[in-house]
Design an enzyme around this catalytic site. Structure first.
Site, PDB file in Angstrom:
ATOM      1  N   MET A 280       0.791  -1.179   0.041  1.00 47.81           N
ATOM      2  CA  MET A 280      -0.094  -0.015   0.035  1.00 47.81           C
ATOM      3  C   MET A 280       0.945   1.305   0.041  1.00 47.81           C
ATOM      4  O   MET A 280       0.296   2.461   0.084  1.00 47.81           O
ATOM      5  CB  MET A 280      -0.841   0.104   1.347  1.00 47.81           C
ATOM      6  CG  MET A 280      -1.892  -1.047   1.416  1.00 47.81           C
ATOM      7  SD  MET A 280      -3.131  -0.942  -0.078  1.00 47.81           S
ATOM      8  CE  MET A 280      -4.000   0.383   0.091  1.00 47.81           C
ATOM      9  N   ARG A 281       2.114   1.149  -0.043  1.00 46.95           N
ATOM     10  CA  ARG A 281       3.013   2.299   0.055  1.00 46.95           C
ATOM     11  C   ARG A 281       2.965   3.159  -1.236  1.00 46.95           C
ATOM     12  O   ARG A 281       3.152   4.645  -1.074  1.00 46.95           O
ATOM     13  CB  ARG A 281       4.382   2.033   0.377  1.00 46.95           C
ATOM     14  CG  ARG A 281       5.225   3.201   0.459  1.00 46.95           C
ATOM     15  CD  ARG A 281       6.947   2.759   0.920  1.00 46.95           C
ATOM     16  NE  ARG A 281       7.122   2.272   2.115  1.00 46.95           N
ATOM     17  CZ  ARG A 281       7.539   1.089   2.487  1.00 46.95           C
ATOM     18  NH1 ARG A 281       7.613   0.247   1.471  1.00 46.95           N
ATOM     19  NH2 ARG A 281       7.664   0.788   3.803  1.00 46.95           N
ATOM     20  N   ALA A 282       2.655   2.589  -2.476  1.00 46.73           N
ATOM     21  CA  ALA A 282       2.527   3.283  -3.527  1.00 46.73           C
ATOM     22  C   ALA A 282       1.242   4.295  -3.304  1.00 46.73           C
ATOM     23  O   ALA A 282       1.101   5.515  -3.858  1.00 46.73           O
ATOM     24  CB  ALA A 282       2.391   2.369  -4.925  1.00 46.73           C
TER      25      ALA A 282
END
Length: 708
Positions: A280-282
């Site tokens: 989910m970092r993107a």
């Protein structure tokens, strides 16, 4: 350490030619450090370092607590600061620091060091701050970040993610705040970062030198003018620098008021899902980047164009599925996704939006917005247009078009086309066109015997700074990892003679012992590949290339340097000098033609020469020779005798070797096995090379001993 405040003025940021993506990415991080930093990829001589260093002069000055070595903010000091607790007192204003992390820095230089002797004898946390403390509330710049040792990169990125640095030494710990703008530059030819580390950088941009003569002329003229009179050149650009500095401050002030609507957030999530990025970092980075873009443009709402630009900067490096994939993004697919998930939500998805103001990229202020070593962007499209800014638009020569999608090199697949009967135009007689490789597979680990002392890696056993503790010794130079039990044991017999009266242990420097640790090292894996006519059958050569490609992947994962020698016809060629870039090795392998005689001795002699030179360059990196052949030797006088003599020459120098036997067919001559015996190494078949093969027995490459 290098900081921005030195006697010679930095090259002005607004004088950097081209490189719109790089300048925009840096400025977005200046507006919102939460974006997560920038990784700049590009060839040498493209002003990557110049642009990064120039950014520090644009950053606002910071207020710090007087006398605090950790740059605590007066209005919100770090409660765990080693120099605290801080009381109300003198406040100092200082320029934003830019700290450079050298490639060869030690762990203690990066995170700081404890005085172990005082900690043991007095119980005092005497801490010497490192570069992470110096960079707090500033910029930390890592040139050639892909060449840093893995453990340093891990420490660096962990600190960047947590906003704090932890130093642990035998139960004594120190923590301090470490929030900084992280910027790394790298030349992909020298090797890639691991995918999980790439993901820790918020944005990535590609830079390359401009091919436009007029732009290159501007670059040279400005560079020469700066070198001749740095102060005068900086003064000429002072007005533009002040304007850009003010714009950064205004965008920072506006940022908290920017609204990221549900529609824009849905577009972000849909885009990340469409491009199958991991985790989910993107999504989070895209959201922060789009918000910063809106603030930079002077708006309080996030538009579709902000989401698009954020995707072009935040996603390309997160789409790699294997080390040989180049970063890239399909812009047509991006536009389709944004249109599909934006049409019903009304997120500024007009057919031809026309926001107020000129190009939202960093304004050059001069005739073409340029820099010392100009380069065109390759990774992020154009900056969005901003609103409400009275700035002169960049001229045509500085307005670079949208990046055209770069075609990422694909893992070569087995060719389905029949080989041509004759040599390609311009090729040697009997040469056949290159064929593709079969799918790569997980290989067995091939070790170099003994205990080395090379660079940290994941292949062969070695004495390293990290790993399991196997013993203790007196420090050799600065104390590394303390071996507490051995230190106490050395000091204990002398407590009475030293007049110990309290609870503390009386420790002298002579008592200190450091831990001896054993881990894994990276090696130089030199491939010697037979490309002669005996290997030229299409399916057979495809399998051979697939095996070598698999070994290249294994070398990438184990942090090895690799080299590639091929032999066919009348001689041998160093197709790839030893390098950390396994991508280059895969590219050379894909283009490898076959045909002609089998000059095995020439291949082995060329390997001997390459290893001799590499030993002089890096004596601690032990080599592993991997010969991929069926063992045949033809061409020239006494080819078999000469090949055996060359093999014994390598064996006599203790070169660890393995022969990958590529012989096929019901009748086998066993020539590869004979070659392995001459090399005093091990022979394995293509099937045994597979880690999951039933016949893959546990073997150690025999370097200095003959096979039993």
């Amino acid at each position: 350490m290098t900081t921005a405040h030195n006697t010679t003025p930095q090259y002005p940021f607004t004088a950097v030619v081209g490189m719109d993506d790089l300048r925009l990415a840096l400025l977005l991080n200046a507006v919102s450090p939460a974006v997560g930093g920038v990784l700049v990829r590009g060839e040498k001589g493209t002003a990557k370092s110049t642009a990064v260093r120039a950014l520090s002069a644009l950053m606002p000055a910071v207020d710090v607590v007087g006398g605090c070595r950790f740059a605590c903010a007066p209005d919100a000091p770090d409660p765990g600061c080693p120099d605290g607790p801080h009381e109300t007192g003198a406040v100092e204003e200082r320029p934003t620091r830019m700290v450079e992390l050298p490639v060869g820095a030690s762990e203690d230089r990066l995170v700081g060091a404890l005085d172990i002797e005082r900690a043991l004898s007095e119980g005092v946390k005497a801490f010497e701050p490192g570069l992470l403390a110096d960079a707090h509330r500033g910029i930390l710049y890592v040139d050639e970040v892909n060449l840093l040792h893995d453990h340093l990169v891990d420490l660096l990125l962990d600190a960047a993610a947590m906003g704090a640095s932890y130093v642990e030494r035998e139960g004594v710990s120190v923590r301090h705040a470490a929030r900084f703008l992280l910027v790394g530059t790298m030349n992909p030819e020298e090797g890639e970062l691991r995918p999980q580390l790439l993901d820790r950088f918020g944005l990535t941009v590609e830079v390359a030198a401009s091919r436009e003569p007029d732009e290159r002329v501007t670059v040279v003229r400005r560079r020469l003018a700066y070198d001749a009179d740095p102060a005068g050149f900086a003064a000429d650009w002072a007005a533009e620098e002040d304007a850009l500095r003010g714009r950064i401050a205004a965008a920072r002030e506006l940022l908290p008021r920017v609204t990221l609507g549900d529609a824009a957030l849905r577009q972000i999530a849909a885009t990340c899902a469409a491009f199958e990025v991991d985790g989910m970092r993107a999504d989070i980075v895209m959201a922060r980047t789009a918000t910063a873009l809106a603030a930079w443009a002077g708006r309080t709402d996030v538009l579709e164009e902000d989401v698009r630009q954020a995707a072009l900067l935040a996603l390309p490096h997160r789409r790699r599925r294997n080390p040989f994939d180049a970063p890239g993004l399909d812009e047509d697919k991006l536009d389709q996704t944004l249109e599909e998930f934006g049409a019903d939500e009304g997120t500024g998805g007009d057919d031809d939006p026309e926001p107020d103001g000129p190009d939202g990229g960093p304004d050059g202020g001069g005739p073409d917005g340029g820099g010392p070593e100009g380069g065109g962007p390759e990774g992020g499209g154009q900056p969005p247009q901003d609103g409400g800014q009275e700035e002169a638009p960049l001229p045509p020569e500085a307005e670079l078009p949208h990046q055209q999608e770069r075609e990422a090199p694909q893992t070569p697949q087995a060719s389905e086309k029949p080989e041509p009967e004759s040599a390609p135009q311009g090729g040697a007689a009997g040469e056949k066109a290159a064929v593709g490789a079969t799918e790569p597979f997980r290989t067995r680990r091939l070790d170099v015997p003994g205990l080395g002392e090379g660079a940290d890696g994941r292949r062969s056993r070695a004495r390293t700074a990290h790993g399991r503790t196997t013993g203790a010794r007196r420090p050799q130079g600065a104390l590394g990892k303390l071996h507490l039990a051995a230190t106490v044991q050395a000091a204990a017999p002398h407590q009475r003679s030293r007049g110990r009266s309290g609870r503390g242990l009386v420790v002298r420097r002579d008592d200190l012992r450091e831990a001896v640790r054993e881990g894994r090292e990276g090696n130089l894996v030199l491939f010697v590949v037979d490309a002669s006519g005996s290997m030229a059958a299409r399916k057979r050569m495809s399998a051979v290339k697939g095996a070598v490609l698999s070994l290249l992947l294994d070398a990438y994962q184990r942090r090895d340097k690799i080299g590639l020698i091929t032999f066919r016809g009348t001689g041998a060629e160093l197709a790839l000098p030893p390098t950390s870039s396994v991508e280059a090795g895969a590219a050379r392998l894909e283009q490898l033609p076959t045909g002609g005689r089998t000059p095995l001795s020439e291949g082995l002699l060329r390997a001997h020469e390459v290893l001799r030179v590499e030993r002089m360059r890096d004596a601690s990196r032990r080599p592993l020779l991997v010969v991929v052949t069926d063992g045949r030797a033809t061409g020239g006088p006494e080819p078999v005798v000469r090949a055996a003599r060359a093999a014994r020459l390598l064996a006599g120098e203790g070169t660890a070797s393995v022969v990958v036997d590529c012989e096929a067919g019901p009748v086998r001559l066993g020539l590869a096995g004979e070659l392995a015996r001459e090399l005093q190494g091990t022979a394995i078949t293509l099937d045994e090379l597979r880690a999951d093969s039933v016949s893959a027995l546990v073997r150690t490459v025999q370097g200095n001993r003959k096979a039993a």
